[in-house]
Design a protein around this motif. Structure first.
Motif, PDB file in Angstrom:
ATOM      1  N   GLY A 209     -48.604 -19.197  53.047  1.00  0.00           N
ATOM      2  CA  GLY A 209     -47.668 -18.140  52.409  1.00  0.00           C
ATOM      3  C   GLY A 209     -48.168 -17.911  50.960  1.00  0.00           C
ATOM      4  O   GLY A 209     -48.600 -16.845  50.187  1.00  0.00           O
ATOM      5  N   LEU A 213     -51.677 -15.285  51.066  1.00  0.00           N
ATOM      6  CA  LEU A 213     -51.112 -14.001  51.309  1.00  0.00           C
ATOM      7  C   LEU A 213     -51.592 -13.381  49.626  1.00  0.00           C
ATOM      8  O   LEU A 213     -51.839 -12.035  49.861  1.00  0.00           O
ATOM      9  N   GLY A 420     -45.249 -15.859  50.650  1.00  0.00           N
ATOM     10  CA  GLY A 420     -46.295 -15.212  50.246  1.00  0.00           C
ATOM     11  C   GLY A 420     -45.974 -13.914  49.073  1.00  0.00           C
ATOM     12  O   GLY A 420     -46.429 -13.859  48.069  1.00  0.00           O
ATOM     13  N   TYR A 424     -46.918 -13.649  45.118  1.00  0.00           N
ATOM     14  CA  TYR A 424     -47.744 -12.523  44.756  1.00  0.00           C
ATOM     15  C   TYR A 424     -46.886 -12.249  43.334  1.00  0.00           C
ATOM     16  O   TYR A 424     -47.586 -11.962  42.206  1.00  0.00           O
TER      17      TYR A 424
END
Length: 495
Positions: A209, A213, A420, A424
């Motif tokens: 993740g 991602l 993820g 981000y």
């Protein structure tokens, strides 16, 4: 040396050899695709290695790692877009060489430099690693505790631009690592009444993740609907001048030493090794003004330096359990998947496996010479013509399938999505992700070691500092934490 002999026999079988060849080619392909990186590729690979032989799994990790570090030079030279963060310095002279029609020469220099740096790094791992492992025989619970604390402190401080954010990220990873059943008391911690949290968060699910991602989301943001035309690749061949390769030898030697030294330092990384090697080559040159304008020595220094970091970063990871970079943390995760505990005892518990991985790092570097030549480079350079939007759904499917097969639980997909998404936004805030993973790996080790040390000393905390090695590690940890404060104070005084 007996374990190296047995390791060679184990590696020279069909499974590891095929895995090294295929993964090296795959690694070059991944590095050649802007937006993809070895960390994401290895994170996607790890869930698929559960049913593999450990040597085959590690062979794939070694091939992808070494191959992608060279592959990152392809878009750096052709497009001025670094395929990996460590390829940023390659753009300084690689793209100007391509711009004047010397792309083929620049790619060959990058290929040879990557292989030489990787081979030197693997030889350093094979010589320094066993010696350092013998030293760790004198370690007890107190030393293990301070090793874990030093690892988290060093990576938290050195990774990223803000030490405070790095330390906070390490603390977050430490907190995540305490979720589940306490291994000493049997009490449930931070489970919030959820039975699926009793075993804690799966490290591989969080890894996929955090590292797979965010790049996919960033790739989707670019919305690249078309690739390059064939004429934009500029792959015409230019012969080498007499003595041109011989003049690169001092640069290769210097950059290899710099990359190895940087790799041993936890948290430094190949991008730092590349910049230091590039600056050293520029300072040693008789014509420093030519750097940044297409000097082949600039390409050689950057690529040799960032690849010399590869295997060297495994030295503290395999011997002390402290990953030198993010990929080293993923290697430790791969070992844990197969029931092996990274750290000082690894050389004594599984010598053939450790020796085999060292040999695989060496052989995959040699393979770059063989598969990264002009023909292979031309083939992988054509990947630049592939629209980026086609990669996003393919990678997302691989992520979901890989995560689901780990435990067969749908909840892991939600954990991956949450990790993820968090990764981000953390990257948007310039919070490094490596300390989070390191906290998850080293946190339980630190907790169990300090509790064992206190049990042996009957609750006396000063026993953590009475032995010479533990006292030295404690001072090093304190110095690592205070170093950013010292630098800030010195800057204020100069200002």
């Amino acid at each position: 040396m007996d374990f190296f002999t047995n390791a060679v026999l184990a590696v020279m079988t069909a499974g590891p050899l095929a895995a090294m060849l295929g993964s090296t080619l795959l690694g070059v392909l991944i590095g050649a695709l802007p937006g993809l990186n070895p960390v994401m590729a290895i994170a996607l690979l790890l869930p698929l290695t559960y049913s593999m032989d450990p040597l085959v799994a590690l062979a794939m990790v070694a091939g992808i790692y070494n191959g992608s570090m060279y592959g990152g030079a392809i878009p750096a030279i052709l497009l001025r877009i670094p395929g990996t963060p460590a390829s940023i310095a390659t753009t300084f002279d690689g793209f100007p060489m391509a711009d004047r029609g010397e792309a083929s020469k620049a790619l060959k220099i990058a290929c040879w430099s990557s292989a030489i740096g990787g081979i030197a790094s693997a030889l350093a791992l094979m010589t320094i690693g066993p010696v350092l492992a013998r030293v760790t025989l004198f370690f007890g619970p107190a030393e293990y505790f301070w090793i874990a604390m030093f690892g988290m402190a060093s990576v938290g401080v050195m990774v990223g631009s803000d030490p405070v954010k790095g330390v906070m990220a390490a603390a977050l990873g430490l907190l995540i690592g305490t979720m589940g059943i306490d291994p000493l008391s049997g009490q449930a911690r931070f489970t919030f009444g959820q039975t699926w949290l009793l075993g804690g968060l799966d490290l591989i699910v969080v890894l996929v993740g955090l590292y797979a991602l965010p790049p996919v989301l960033q790739l989707a943001e670019k919305c690249d609907l078309k690739g390059l035309s064939a004429s934009e690749l500029k792959l015409s061949g230019v012969p080498f001048a007499p003595g041109e390769i011989r003049r690169l030898v001092p640069t290769w030697l210097r950059s290899s030493l710099i990359g190895i030294a940087v790799g041993i330092l936890p948290g430094a990384g190949g991008n730092i090794a590349a910049f230091l090697s590039y600056n050293a080559a520029k300072n040693a040159s008789d014509d420093p003004g030519s750097f940044g304008k297409g000097n082949p020595q600039g390409v050689a220094a950057a690529e040799c330096g960032n690849n010399a970091d590869n295997a060297a970063s495994m030295i503290p990871a395999l011997t002390l359990g402290i990953p030198g970079n993010v990929v080293a943390a993923l290697v430790l995760s791969a070992l844990m998947i197969h029931g092996l505990q990274p750290g000082p005892q690894l050389f004594h518990q599984s010598p053939v496996l450790v020796g085999g991985f060292m040999i695989e790092m060496l052989l995959t570097s040699v393979l770059i010479f063989l598969v990264g030549g002009a023909a292979a480079t031309r083939v992988f350079a054509q990947i630049q013509r592939l629209p980026g939007v086609l990669l996003v759904p393919a990678i997302l499917v691989l992520m979901c399938v890989g995560v689901y097969v780990i435990n067969g639980r749908p909840v892991d997909l939600w954990v991956m999505l949450a990790a993820g998404t968090a990764g981000y936004f953390l990257e948007k805030l310039n919070v490094p992700l490596a300390p989070i993973i390191l906290g998850m790996i080293l946190g339980p080790m630190a907790e169990q070691s300090v509790r064992r040390a206190l049990l042996l000393s009957r609750g006396d905390p000063l026993d953590l500092l009475t032995r010479p090695i533990s006292a030295t590690l404690a001072i090093a940890t304190l110095g690592m934490i205070l170093w950013p404060l010292v630098k800030a104070f010195r800057r204020r005084r100069r200002g």
